[in-house]
Structure formats: C-alpha cells, structure tokens
Design a protein around this motif. Sequence first.
Motif, mmCIF file in Angstrom:
data_model
loop_
_atom_site.group_PDB
_atom_site.id
_atom_site.type_symbol
_atom_site.label_atom_id
_atom_site.label_comp_id
_atom_site.label_asym_id
_atom_site.label_seq_id
_atom_site.Cartn_x
_atom_site.Cartn_y
_atom_site.Cartn_z
ATOM 1 N N GLU A 81 -3.131 15.254 22.066
ATOM 2 C CA GLU A 81 -3.465 14.703 20.755
ATOM 3 C C GLU A 81 -4.581 15.517 20.120
ATOM 4 O OE1 GLU A 81 -2.353 9.943 21.080
ATOM 5 O OE2 GLU A 81 -4.423 10.587 20.842
ATOM 6 N N GLU A 133 -6.913 15.845 16.377
ATOM 7 C CA GLU A 133 -7.269 15.223 15.103
ATOM 8 C C GLU A 133 -7.098 16.220 13.962
ATOM 9 O OE1 GLU A 133 -10.941 13.118 14.802
ATOM 10 O OE2 GLU A 133 -10.911 12.548 16.925
ATOM 11 N N THR A 170 -10.918 -0.113 12.485
ATOM 12 C CA THR A 170 -11.946 0.040 13.519
ATOM 13 C C THR A 170 -13.081 -0.957 13.307
ATOM 14 O OG1 THR A 170 -11.440 2.403 13.708
ATOM 15 C CG2 THR A 170 -13.551 1.660 14.587
ATOM 16 N N GLU A 212 -8.804 -1.620 21.860
ATOM 17 C CA GLU A 212 -7.616 -0.998 22.435
ATOM 18 C C GLU A 212 -6.419 -1.119 21.499
ATOM 19 O OE1 GLU A 212 -8.038 -5.227 23.849
ATOM 20 O OE2 GLU A 212 -9.312 -3.436 23.819
ATOM 21 N N ASN A 248 -5.475 2.061 19.249
ATOM 22 C CA ASN A 248 -4.537 3.089 19.700
ATOM 23 C C ASN A 248 -3.109 2.725 19.326
ATOM 24 O OD1 ASN A 248 -3.972 5.568 21.288
ATOM 25 N ND2 ASN A 248 -2.875 4.141 22.608
ATOM 26 N N THR A 249 -2.773 1.447 19.385
ATOM 27 C CA THR A 249 -1.442 0.999 18.964
ATOM 28 C C THR A 249 -1.215 1.304 17.487
ATOM 29 O OG1 THR A 249 -1.547 -0.779 20.594
ATOM 30 C CG2 THR A 249 0.122 -0.964 18.868
ATOM 31 N N LEU A 272 -2.759 3.677 15.727
ATOM 32 C CA LEU A 272 -2.680 5.135 15.584
ATOM 33 C C LEU A 272 -1.289 5.655 15.933
ATOM 34 C CD1 LEU A 272 -6.016 6.615 16.961
ATOM 35 C CD2 LEU A 272 -5.011 7.008 14.713
ATOM 36 N N GLN A 273 -0.749 5.199 17.061
ATOM 37 C CA GLN A 273 0.554 5.686 17.500
ATOM 38 C C GLN A 273 1.677 5.266 16.568
ATOM 39 O OE1 GLN A 273 0.699 7.899 19.906
ATOM 40 N NE2 GLN A 273 -1.504 7.629 20.192
ATOM 41 N N TYR A 328 0.553 7.464 12.684
ATOM 42 C CA TYR A 328 0.006 8.820 12.607
ATOM 43 C C TYR A 328 0.954 9.812 11.937
ATOM 44 C CZ TYR A 328 2.957 10.576 16.398
ATOM 45 O OH TYR A 328 4.028 10.970 17.159
#
Length: 451
Positions: free
Chosen positions: A81, A83, A280, A309, A312-313, A315-316, A319
Amino acid sequence: MKRFKSLWDRLLFRDKGIIPTKKLLLLYCLFFIAMLVLSFWQFSWLFLAIATILMIALLTTDIFLLPKKIEIAVERNVEKEMERYQKQTISIHIHNRTTDDYFVRIKDGIPTSFQTIFPQGQKIPAEQKLRVTYEVFPQIRGDYLIDKLYLRFKTKFGLWERQITYTLLNQVKVIPNLSEAKRYLASAQNYLLHEGIKIRKMRSGVGEFSKVRSYVVGDDPRKINWRQSAKLQDMMTNEYEPEHGKYLTILIDCGRMMGVELEEGNRLEKSVEAAITLATAALHNGDHVSVIAFSKEIKAVVPAGRGLEHLNTILQSIYSVEVDAQESNYALAIQHAQSIQRKRSMILLFSDVQTFVNEDYHLFYMKKLRKKHLFVMIGIEDQLLHEKIKRKPTSALVTMEKSIAQKQYIYQKQVMRKWEKHGLPMLEAPADRLAVTSVSHYIETLNRGLL
C-alpha cells in the motif's frame, strides 16, 4: 518492420538482447580513422584483413564475459500500500553468482502515473549481493501491477551490454493521502486550532467529562477545578469532550462535476481525503461511521462501524473510486443512506454545491430527510470565480467579467440561504481547507448538542 521493432524494443528496455555501448562505438570510430590515415601510405590487403579480424575478435570477446540470466538472482521489495503524493522507497536485491564483477543499470516496470528517477550504474562484485533503492511518487489512486524488471549488465571493459528481463509480480494499492488524518490523530486540538477557519470554542461544561489536567494559558477559567487545585497546590482544569456513540453517514459524490481539476488532483481526490479525515475524527471520538460513494449508481457502501480499525474497512472500500462522466443521482444515494441507517444520524454530503442547489426537486427529498436526520453539504470553492471577483476593473472586459462573477456569487449565496432556512446548511471551503472545515463543523455540531 517487425524485426526493426524488436530491435527498438530492446534498446528501450522492453526485451532481452545484447547491445553495443558508447565505448565500443568510440573504439570502432578510432579504428576506422586509423585505417583511413594508413590508407594514404601503401600497405597490403593482408595487413588490412589481419587488423580487421583482430579488431572484431577484440570487440566480440567481451560478449562471452557477460553474465547469463541463471547466474543473476533478483528480488524486488515494495510496499503493498502506498499513499498518494507520498514518497515510497522500492529496493532491488541483486545476487551475483559468478566470479566476475559487473556494472548494472536498472529500469523497473512501474506504472506511468508514478514519478521516479532510477539510479545510475552500480557495481556488483563477484559472488556478492547488491541492494539498489529508488523512490517513487504515486499520483493516482487505484490498483497497479508491477511485473517486469529490466537489468543491463556490462563487464569492466564495457564494450557490450546484455539486457535481461525478469518477471516479478507485485500488486500495489495506491490509497488516498492520509496526512490530514495523521495530523488529527497526532493532536486533534492543534489540528483544529491552527488549521480551522470557523472553529468555535466548546461551551463550558458541555459534553462528557473527560479528565482533569493542568491549566494552560487560554483555557476557560470557568472550568477550573478548585478542589483539585487546592489539593495539588497547582492550577487544574476540567476537560470535556463531546458525547460518544453518535452516528455519522458520509456521502461522496463521484459524478461529472467532481472531475474538475484543481492545483493538486481534482475535486473527488480532495473530497475522498476530507471524508477519510472526517471518518478518522468520528471514529477516534467513539462514533459510528458509514460511507456511501455514488454517481448515477451506488459505487461503494460501507455499513456503520465503530473504532479506528473500521477506518481500514473504509479505506479498502473507497480507495479506488473514480469520477464518472455522468450526472449524480442524489435521490438514490439519500434513499440508500436512509435504508442502511435507521437511527438518527448526521449525513454529510461531499459534492459540488452549485450543481446541487440549482435543482429544485432536491429540496423535496431534503425536507423529508430533515425530519429524522441532520443534513449538511460541503463543497469546494470555485477558485476561478473568487479570483475574478478580486480583480481590479482595469478594462471594460475585466469589469464585465468581474460584474458577472459577482452576480453569480450573490445568486449562489441567496440559494444557499434559502436551503439553510429549511434547516439544510451548506458550506464551501478552499480545496486545502476542505478536510479541516468538515471536521470542525462536525465537532461544533456535537458540542452544540444538535445530533
């Protein structure tokens, strides 16, 4: 033609083969000049033939000293990954299994959207390993496959180069830039104070009690804890934070107008980064966050979750969302948001304000939504419109452009005030302030107890 294309591919690091170096061409030119000079004197054809054969033998001997593919082992180390707009380091490990030293040049098969400068020639000693690193600068989000690695080897004589192509499969994800989110997590208070443009102080005693800490300059004197101050012989103050467990639904418009280019990226890029920063802040505060990306159809859905946590869900899931060359279906997105979020929540829409407010039928859906949920819309300011408004009327053309821009700006503000009267606030912020404006409005909403 095909043969010429194959040779051209080899010169461009696209295939395997052996190519001459500049040193070889220079030696050949010197040999040709020497023979030309000697031709002014009488010498036998036998001498010319022997000299030519010796020269060719000298030049071709270097070819047999070049390594073979099985004699060189390579490995690529790259992060899965990366950025967007953040430099990342890629390392290449080369193992020389032969008893000879070589000089190697590297060109990796990275995507064209990655800016990079490959290192110059490196010496790899006999029976040793060499680690070569270079930096990449990804600019476009999405999934990428780095498969080819091209190496060119030459001996210490440096007359020929052998190009060897290796297949090394590495899958890379370029996710949105998380610098704003990291800054918030590092120090939420500093992030809001130094970056916020419409931050209001929390009212005294509002929210949940968090902790007692030392008093610093700028704190509200009304929150001083006199009992603890007397006990510890030091000035102490109470710290409050908004209530936890609220629900936040983020809608990200991926329609045609979100593809407008900015100084860095486009509107969608900035909206995605701002949405992640807002998520966030909410997750860090203990709230539930759900995300919906849409255009004409629903593109991605993340149900409500809690805890960092869950970031991350999110983001995936979002993205790789891209701009569609279609108009957005706001009614579909809002109906879908209501279907997955039954409890009262704050729905924040990242979109183009001008496009949204100019459609009157949207107001009908928003009035129904306002009965149960708290709706807020935020967009990016039209920088060109503001530049034309600030220009001095130095000519008739500039004056006309300034007048039209002012008229457009006034009309837009009137429409936005019309929506605000119905309890549907709308905000606009510069591209670089979009994230902090959305976070500050979210915190202010919690502090005022509106959610």
